[in-house]
Write a protein that holds these residues in place. Structure first.
Motif, PDB file in Angstrom:
ATOM      1  N   THR A  61      79.489 -17.973 -20.640  1.00  0.00           N
ATOM      2  CA  THR A  61      80.453 -18.971 -20.192  1.00  0.00           C
ATOM      3  C   THR A  61      81.656 -18.341 -19.486  1.00  0.00           C
ATOM      4  O   THR A  61      82.154 -18.899 -18.516  1.00  0.00           O
ATOM      5  N   ARG A  62      82.096 -17.194 -19.960  1.00  0.00           N
ATOM      6  CA  ARG A  62      83.316 -16.614 -19.381  1.00  0.00           C
ATOM      7  C   ARG A  62      83.040 -15.635 -18.249  1.00  0.00           C
ATOM      8  O   ARG A  62      83.764 -15.594 -17.265  1.00  0.00           O
ATOM      9  N   ASN A  63      82.006 -14.792 -18.387  1.00  0.00           N
ATOM     10  CA  ASN A  63      81.794 -13.703 -17.440  1.00  0.00           C
ATOM     11  C   ASN A  63      80.525 -13.836 -16.614  1.00  0.00           C
ATOM     12  O   ASN A  63      80.230 -12.942 -15.819  1.00  0.00           O
ATOM     13  N   ASN A  64      79.763 -14.918 -16.805  1.00  0.00           N
ATOM     14  CA  ASN A  64      78.509 -15.130 -16.083  1.00  0.00           C
ATOM     15  C   ASN A  64      77.535 -13.965 -16.318  1.00  0.00           C
ATOM     16  O   ASN A  64      76.877 -13.507 -15.401  1.00  0.00           O
ATOM     17  N   GLN A  65      77.457 -13.491 -17.574  1.00  0.00           N
ATOM     18  CA  GLN A  65      76.561 -12.399 -17.945  1.00  0.00           C
ATOM     19  C   GLN A  65      75.574 -12.913 -18.985  1.00  0.00           C
ATOM     20  O   GLN A  65      75.942 -13.682 -19.871  1.00  0.00           O
ATOM     21  N   TYR A  66      74.319 -12.446 -18.871  1.00  0.00           N
ATOM     22  CA  TYR A  66      73.263 -12.914 -19.746  1.00  0.00           C
ATOM     23  C   TYR A  66      72.540 -11.708 -20.332  1.00  0.00           C
ATOM     24  O   TYR A  66      72.298 -10.733 -19.632  1.00  0.00           O
ATOM     25  N   ALA A  67      72.171 -11.794 -21.613  1.00  0.00           N
ATOM     26  CA  ALA A  67      71.523 -10.671 -22.290  1.00  0.00           C
ATOM     27  C   ALA A  67      70.058 -11.010 -22.561  1.00  0.00           C
ATOM     28  O   ALA A  67      69.735 -12.143 -22.942  1.00  0.00           O
ATOM     29  N   PHE A  68      69.186 -10.027 -22.342  1.00  0.00           N
ATOM     30  CA  PHE A  68      67.754 -10.187 -22.567  1.00  0.00           C
ATOM     31  C   PHE A  68      67.227  -8.961 -23.297  1.00  0.00           C
ATOM     32  O   PHE A  68      67.714  -7.852 -23.086  1.00  0.00           O
ATOM     33  N   GLN A  69      66.195  -9.178 -24.108  1.00  0.00           N
ATOM     34  CA  GLN A  69      65.409  -8.051 -24.592  1.00  0.00           C
ATOM     35  C   GLN A  69      64.356  -7.798 -23.539  1.00  0.00           C
ATOM     36  O   GLN A  69      63.654  -8.726 -23.120  1.00  0.00           O
ATOM     37  N   VAL A  70      64.242  -6.546 -23.101  1.00  0.00           N
ATOM     38  CA  VAL A  70      63.337  -6.229 -22.002  1.00  0.00           C
ATOM     39  C   VAL A  70      62.339  -5.166 -22.453  1.00  0.00           C
ATOM     40  O   VAL A  70      62.516  -4.518 -23.493  1.00  0.00           O
TER      41      VAL A  70
END
Length: 107
Positions: A36-45
């Motif tokens: 919501t704040r930084n437009n960053q998304y985390a994924f397990q890859v």
């Protein structure tokens, strides 16, 4: 004066498909805050995927423009089951920052 050329990319043995690279989104309280704040998304890859593979996979699966990819290799933890000790496997995490015009909706 001669110009130094970068080394040519080497072909890896296994080519991963985009759905094989992104294993699952990491939807946590911290992840929602980043989205919501930084437009960053985390994924397990996938552990063998590099930043270029991850960028291509996110751009093709979500139809967005990626600005930056950061990766972390997370070490597995020691666990005990009854009288035996074991270890969970290592895994890789990617934090993807999108351009300001793009968003992923499910976060």
């Amino acid at each position: 004066m001669s110009k130094i050329n970068p080394p040519e990319p080497t072909h890896r043995g296994v080519e991963l498909e985009p759905h094989q690279i992104l294993l699952r989104p990491l939807v946590t309280e911290k992840g929602v805050h980043r989205a919501t704040r930084n437009n960053q998304y985390a994924f397990q890859v996938h552990r063998d995927a590099n930043k270029i593979d991850i960028r291509r996979a996110v751009e093709s699966l979500f139809d967005v423009k990626v600005a930056k990819v950061r990766t972390q290799t997370r070490k597995g933890k020691t666990r005990r089951f009854k009288f035996r000790y074991g270890r969970t496997s290592d895994w890789k995490k990617a934090i993807i920052q999108l351009h300001p015009d793009h968003r992923i909706d499910f976060f």
